[in-house]
Design a protein around this motif. Structure first.
Motif, mmCIF file in Angstrom:
data_model
loop_
_atom_site.group_PDB
_atom_site.id
_atom_site.type_symbol
_atom_site.label_atom_id
_atom_site.label_comp_id
_atom_site.label_asym_id
_atom_site.label_seq_id
_atom_site.Cartn_x
_atom_site.Cartn_y
_atom_site.Cartn_z
ATOM 1 N N SER A 84 0.929 -1.179 -0.007
ATOM 2 C CA SER A 84 -0.053 0.183 -0.068
ATOM 3 C C SER A 84 0.914 1.281 0.016
ATOM 4 N N ILE A 85 2.179 1.209 0.146
ATOM 5 C CA ILE A 85 3.055 2.192 0.415
ATOM 6 C C ILE A 85 3.355 2.827 -1.241
ATOM 7 N N ASP A 86 3.064 3.975 -1.426
ATOM 8 C CA ASP A 86 3.459 4.656 -2.746
ATOM 9 C C ASP A 86 5.034 4.430 -2.851
ATOM 10 N N ILE A 108 7.566 7.313 -2.781
ATOM 11 C CA ILE A 108 8.090 7.752 -1.485
ATOM 12 C C ILE A 108 9.439 7.043 -1.189
ATOM 13 N N GLU A 109 9.522 5.732 -1.367
ATOM 14 C CA GLU A 109 10.508 4.873 -1.269
ATOM 15 C C GLU A 109 11.636 5.289 -2.164
ATOM 16 N N ILE A 145 11.123 4.651 6.331
ATOM 17 C CA ILE A 145 9.998 5.085 5.495
ATOM 18 C C ILE A 145 9.245 4.068 5.534
ATOM 19 N N SER A 146 9.439 2.827 4.746
ATOM 20 C CA SER A 146 8.766 1.583 4.680
ATOM 21 C C SER A 146 8.122 1.049 5.900
ATOM 22 N N PRO A 162 7.573 2.485 9.279
ATOM 23 C CA PRO A 162 6.585 3.511 9.791
ATOM 24 C C PRO A 162 5.328 3.451 9.036
ATOM 25 N N LEU A 163 5.288 3.544 7.568
ATOM 26 C CA LEU A 163 4.195 3.676 6.830
ATOM 27 C C LEU A 163 3.567 2.492 6.789
ATOM 28 N N ALA A 164 3.796 1.422 7.147
ATOM 29 C CA ALA A 164 3.494 0.016 7.133
ATOM 30 C C ALA A 164 3.018 -0.308 8.836
ATOM 31 N N LYS A 165 3.158 0.532 9.456
ATOM 32 C CA LYS A 165 3.036 0.346 10.938
ATOM 33 C C LYS A 165 1.641 -0.564 11.364
#
Length: 220
Positions: free
Chosen positions: A115-117, A120-121, A138-139, A141-144
């Motif tokens: 689901s992470i754009d 951004i990575e 990045i990855s 925290p966004l998938a936390k």
């Protein structure tokens, strides 16, 4: 409190905690790796990862007995290293619970990373971050949210594991007897007071854990 109640509860929480840690480590690594890769046979690999969800617990237990039994290479290696077989030990409980908990962790984590754009990575890498820094800052925290949900679901599944554990680890009071197997024995011996007590405890724990998952899912 009665040892027939306390011992299975303590063992179940220890087993579920260890199984969740292993499922988290392997599931997070594999979920991240699989989320950004496409290769021939990927669907087959993922089907294999998710297989414990749909397989009957007795089948999972049977396969674990074959893989880790005293006649297998792995089983012989473990017995040579630790001077005892893995079957009918607390370690067997952890292995069985990890196997059935892993698919929930993997699927939840993989969905979170997908689901992470991707941009951004990529921006993180362009700014000079290496793969570990990109993952850590990045990855992850966004998938936390997905990771936390996977942890709770994995713990819940490990806590309630019965069939594979019974076949692979047995039901030895104080050693391999978890809450589900203790309930089974209590029912089989007609000890309904003990059975109801453990059932109510499991229901309360499950309600608490599921409420936690729903709370995590609703958080922005």
């Amino acid at each position: 409190m009665n040892e027939q109640i306390v011992n299975p509860i303590i063992l179940s929480f220890k087993v579920a905690a260890l199984a969740t840690i292993f499922a988290f480590l392997v599931g997070t690594f594999m979920g991240k790796w699989m989320s950004r890769r496409s290769f021939p046979g990927k669907n087959i690999v993922e089907t294999f990862f998710l297989l414990p969800i749909v397989l009957p617990p007795s089948v999972v237990g049977f396969l674990l007995m074959i893989v880790f039994g005293r006649n297998s290479i792995i089983g012989k290696g473990i017995e040579w290293l630790f001077h005892q077989p893995v079957m009918f030990t607390a370690t067997a409980c952890v292995i069985a619970s990890t196997v059935v908990a892993f698919p929930l962790m993997y699927q939840s984590v993989k969905t979170g990373f997908e689901s992470i754009d991707l941009r951004i990575e990529e921006a993180s890498r362009v700014d000079g971050a290496n793969e570990w820094q990109t993952f850590r800052f990045i990855s992850f925290p966004l998938a936390k949210k997905a990771i936390l949900s996977g942890i709770v679901l994995s713990f819940t599944r490990a806590l309630g594991e019965f069939g594979a554990t019974l076949m692979f680890a047995g039901n030895i009071p104080g050693k391999t007897q978890t809450i589900p197997t203790a309930i089974y024995v209590a029912m089989d011996t007609g000890n309904m007071t003990l059975a109801w007590t453990l059932v109510l405890i499991m229901i309360l724990i499950s309600l608490l854990l599921l409420t936690t998952v729903q709370t995590i899912s609703r958080e922005k």
